[in-house]
Design an enzyme around this catalytic site. Structure first.
Site, PDB file in Angstrom:
ATOM      1  N   CYS A  91     -44.208  11.819  49.871  1.00 51.54           N
ATOM      2  CA  CYS A  91     -43.755  13.131  50.319  1.00 51.54           C
ATOM      3  C   CYS A  91     -44.399  14.159  49.389  1.00 51.54           C
ATOM      4  CB  CYS A  91     -42.231  13.238  50.375  1.00 51.54           C
ATOM      5  SG  CYS A  91     -41.375  13.147  48.790  1.00 51.54           S
ATOM      6  N   CYS A 150     -45.758  15.362  54.012  1.00 49.08           N
ATOM      7  CA  CYS A 150     -46.843  15.872  53.173  1.00 49.08           C
ATOM      8  C   CYS A 150     -48.055  16.302  53.984  1.00 49.08           C
ATOM      9  CB  CYS A 150     -47.247  14.871  52.103  1.00 49.08           C
ATOM     10  SG  CYS A 150     -47.582  13.203  52.686  1.00 49.08           S
ATOM     11  N   CYS A 208     -51.592  14.155  52.630  1.00 49.83           N
ATOM     12  CA  CYS A 208     -51.441  12.711  52.485  1.00 49.83           C
ATOM     13  C   CYS A 208     -52.802  12.036  52.610  1.00 49.83           C
ATOM     14  CB  CYS A 208     -50.489  12.169  53.548  1.00 49.83           C
ATOM     15  SG  CYS A 208     -48.747  12.470  53.191  1.00 49.83           S
TER      16      CYS A 208
END
Length: 225
Positions: A98, A172, A176
């Site tokens: 996250c 995210c 990510c």
């Protein structure tokens, strides 16, 4: 920029460590050498330890937890490197991501450790790690018997992402990591930040349901209560 504005991370000078903290880092290196004896030589461990220290020290806002963070990040990186170089022996690995690694990803990792035990390697990280865990998240997980107090926010690294069989992202977005051939799951969950404890409990229980479904796909038997 106002003279009172904090400097961005790229301009912030690395935090200075005290003599005691330097000693704690040296002791951590000794523990890691003993833990990975027979897997990695001392030079490899020292190199990863130094690199983790540079990575964390350059971005940290407070120095208090740096020795613990450096040891934990180095251990996770060495665990991941062992998977890449030595093999998995049939044990899958899951990385929870996250933004701040202070709430959702920590709950996901906590549930998976609790429900799957040592039959799965569990990692978590943040694209922009926070300073500390969300206290409401710690409280909510403690209510179900899972203690995550010692799992401080940390970044993800290349070897950890490459070693994971499943990467679970939780808000995210484009930050990510994307690695070809990996299995990705995007869990659309509200952030527990600034939420009341009742809302955090709902997120906690939602994550448990998702983790249980993930375990089923990994063909692991649930061992938690």
């Amino acid at each position: 920029m106002s003279t009172h504005d904090p400097a961005p991370d790229s301009e912030r000078a690395p935090l200075e460590l005290t003599t005691e903290q330097i000693m704690l880092i040296r002791q951590a290196a000794e523990r890691l050498r003993a833990e990975f004896d027979g897997t990695f030589n001392a030079e490899t461990i020292e190199r990863y330890m130094l690199n983790s220290q540079e990575l964390l020290q350059s971005k940290a806002k407070f120095a208090m937890w740096l020795p613990l963070l450096i040891e934990r990040l180095t251990r996770d990186r060495l665990r991941a490197l062992a998977r890449l170089e030595v093999g998995t022996l049939g044990k899958p690995a899951v990385l929870f991501l996250c933004v701040h690694n202070a709430g959702r990803s920590q709950m996901g990792a906590g549930w998976l450790r609790y429900l799957a035990g040592d039959r799965v390697d569990v990692f978590s990280g943040g694209t922009d790690p926070g300073v500390e865990l969300n206290p409401a998240v710690v409280e909510a997980m403690a209510e179900v018997g899972i203690d995550i107090r010692s799992y401080l926010p940390q970044p993800w690294t290349d070897e950890i992402a490459r070693a994971a069989d499943v990467i679970v992202s939780m808000g995210c977005g484009d930050a990510c990591p994307i690695y070809p051939g990996k299995r990705y799951e995007d869990w659309d969950l509200p952030s527990p930040s600034s939420q009341a404890i009742d809302e955090v409990r709902e997120i906690r229980d939602d994550i448990r349901t998702r983790v249980e479904a993930l375990i089923a796909t990994l063909e692991l038997d649930r061992i938690g209560a």
